[in-house]
Structures are given as C-alpha cells and as structure tokens.
Scaffold this active site. Structure first.
Site, PDB file in Angstrom:
ATOM      1  N   GLY A  33       0.822  -1.198   0.000  1.00  0.00           N
ATOM      2  CA  GLY A  33       0.000   0.000   0.000  1.00  0.00           C
ATOM      3  C   GLY A  33       0.854   1.245   0.000  1.00  0.00           C
ATOM      4  N   GLY A  34       0.185   2.398   0.009  1.00  0.00           N
ATOM      5  CA  GLY A  34       0.905   3.661  -0.042  1.00  0.00           C
ATOM      6  C   GLY A  34       1.704   3.948   1.203  1.00  0.00           C
ATOM      7  N   MET A  35       1.253   3.415   2.351  1.00  0.00           N
ATOM      8  CA  MET A  35       1.935   3.688   3.603  1.00  0.00           C
ATOM      9  C   MET A  35       2.697   2.498   4.147  1.00  0.00           C
ATOM     10  SD  MET A  35      -0.559   6.111   5.894  1.00  0.00           S
ATOM     11  CE  MET A  35       0.646   6.055   7.219  1.00  0.00           C
ATOM     12  N   ALA A  36       2.243   1.290   3.829  1.00  0.00           N
ATOM     13  CA  ALA A  36       2.819   0.116   4.478  1.00  0.00           C
ATOM     14  C   ALA A  36       2.719  -1.108   3.578  1.00  0.00           C
ATOM     15  CB  ALA A  36       2.100  -0.146   5.804  1.00  0.00           C
ATOM     16  N   LYS A  56       1.732  -5.809   9.227  1.00  0.00           N
ATOM     17  CA  LYS A  56       1.753  -4.571   8.448  1.00  0.00           C
ATOM     18  C   LYS A  56       2.950  -3.750   8.903  1.00  0.00           C
ATOM     19  CE  LYS A  56      -1.994  -2.302   7.209  1.00  0.00           C
ATOM     20  NZ  LYS A  56      -3.179  -1.400   7.173  1.00  0.00           N
ATOM     21  N   ASP A  72     -12.858   4.439   4.639  1.00  0.00           N
ATOM     22  CA  ASP A  72     -12.307   3.858   3.407  1.00  0.00           C
ATOM     23  C   ASP A  72     -12.883   2.456   3.193  1.00  0.00           C
ATOM     24  OD1 ASP A  72     -10.830   3.835   1.061  1.00  0.00           O
ATOM     25  OD2 ASP A  72      -8.997   3.127   2.025  1.00  0.00           O
TER      26      ASP A  72
END
Length: 270
Positions: free
Chosen positions: A21-24, A44, A150
C-alpha cells in the site's frame, strides 16, 4: 524459505509479501515464542520513508490503537503493535482467503455473478463489523464514534471458512480525536466515497453507510462502478448516483432492494 528481503521484527519473522500500500506493506509472517510456539499472522510494516514522517507514524499508530479496541467477529483483529529499530509494525490476525475485490473481479472475468443470498449475507456481516466500530466506547463508556472512511471491496476479507471481516482502519478517525484531517482534504477511495467526504466536508458514520451501499451495488449487479464525485459532477445531483436500479440489471433481484441500495447512495447524507 523466506524471500531474501524478508526480515524479523521483534518476535515476528516475515515469510511472504502479500500486499503493498501507499503507507505500508503487509507480510504473511510467523510469531515465535517459547517452547517452539509459532502462530501465523499478517504483519503490516510502515514503509521506511513513512517512518521518518511524524504525521505518517501517528496515522499508523492511530490505526492500531483504534482497531485494537474493536473485538468483533467481523473486524480484522489487531494482536500487537511494536517498533523494531526504526520500523513500526502492526500484527493482525491472518485471514485464509481473499479480499472481496479480487473475488468479484474473478467472477466478473468468468462471466458469473454472486448468488443473491451470499451477496446479502456478506453485506450483513460488513454492516455488523462497521456497527461495532460506530458504537465502540472507551474505558469510561464514552462513545469513540469511529468512522472507517475507506470502506471498499478491497478492505473486506472473506475466508475459506465463510468469515467476513472488515480491515484496514488506516484512515479511520475517532470523532473525539485531537488530530483531525485538514479541512478540504479527502482521504479514502474516490470510487466508493460519499459526496460530502469527497468534497472534504466533515463526515459521520453515514459516509460508511454510503460506501457499503456501493459495495452492495457491485455485489448484486456484478457491475464495476465509479461513484467519484469528480467523474459524475457534470451529470448533476438530480438522479444521483446515475445508476440503473439493481433489479433492472438482473432477473433474480427483488425490486424491494432498489430503494434500500439507492436510498443509501443518496447525494445528501440526510
């Protein structure tokens, strides 16, 4: 064997990268303990570049703290939160199955549809998990008013045993949180996002209801939809969300569902 770029984070040994993902990144991992104890988990791990940003770390920690308060069969359970060196990680229960987005795409490619009873059973369980979040309280019994913000097919996991779990509360925000999203900044996935959230307005739990209705429409009709306000604004508010009634797309859908689904997809939250 673990891939070459696998690593150990505290008592967790990564085995296989299963999501990015974008963060993790999310890894299939093993929790190890005394006397040969091992437990499979989903780990994560915050990206290194994100770990250098205090705001990103705060979002990551907030996710773990919020999700750890939720104990419900239809919410992915958080087992642990930790830091190993400069790395931050969240250990979660590992779901043996697939995310709903992958399942729906596979059915669509095969020209098949989700049976109505199964689609509605999945949606009921998603609603149960979100209701648990929406009604969660702190240690003093005060409402946390957690809003997922989300909800989408990619964040719903379905196990081989028939479990349905809502995951990734990464941009959820308790209404009582001190840290708030900047006014005008819309976080989430535009295709499933309620208009008020897309415009950066303050949102409540009805934004999650809207997103569940979008999931329901996809499950029932098999259509891939895009409810991004930016893509539909030229069509106007009248007739929103500019989709055919579900029962007109499929012979075995009861028309009573039309009002439920399209009503939850209304432009105005009220």
């Amino acid at each position: 064997p673990a891939p070459a770029d696998a690593d150990r984070f505290g008592r967790y040994q990564t085995v296989e990268l299963i999501g990015r993902g974008g963060m993790a990144d999310v890894w299939r991992a093993r929790a190890t303990g005394a006397a040969g104890f091992e437990q499979p988990v989903a780990l994560k791990v915050l990206h290194p570049q994100m770990a250098r940003r205090p705001d990103a770390v705060q979002y990551f920690l907030d996710e773990a703290r919020l999700a750890s308060r939720l104990r419900h069969p239809n919410v992915v359970g958080v087992l642990d939160l930790g830091q190993s060196g400069d790395a931050y990680f969240i250990a979660m229960e590992l779901i043996d199955g697939a995310d709903l987005d992958s399942a729906v795409r596979a059915l669509r490619a095969a020209g098949r549809q989700v049976p109505v009873a199964i689609a509605l059973a999945i949606v009921r369980k998603v609603c149960d998990g979100l209701h648990a979040a929406h009604t969660a309280v702190d240690d003093d019994g005060q409402p946390l008013t957690i809003i997922h913000r989300d909800v989408k097919t990619a964040n719903v996991l379905v196990s081989r045993q028939g479990e349905v779990k809502v995951g990734d509360f990464g941009i959820a925000r308790a209404a009582t949180s001190v840290r708030t999203t900047t006014i005008g900044e819309a976080r989430g996935t535009a295709e499933f996002m309620a208009p008020e959230q897309r415009m950066g307005h303050e949102v409540d739990v009805r934004a999650d209801v809207y997103a569940v209705a979008a999931i329901t429409y996809e499950l029932l009709t098999g259509a891939e939809i895009n409810l991004d306000l930016a893509a539909l604004v030229h069509k106007g508010v009248v007739g929103w969300p500019h989709l055919p009634a579900p029962s007109t797309t499929r012979a075995d859908l009861p028309p009573e569902l039309d009002g439920v689904v399209l009503g939850a997809l209304a432009f105005a939250p009220a």
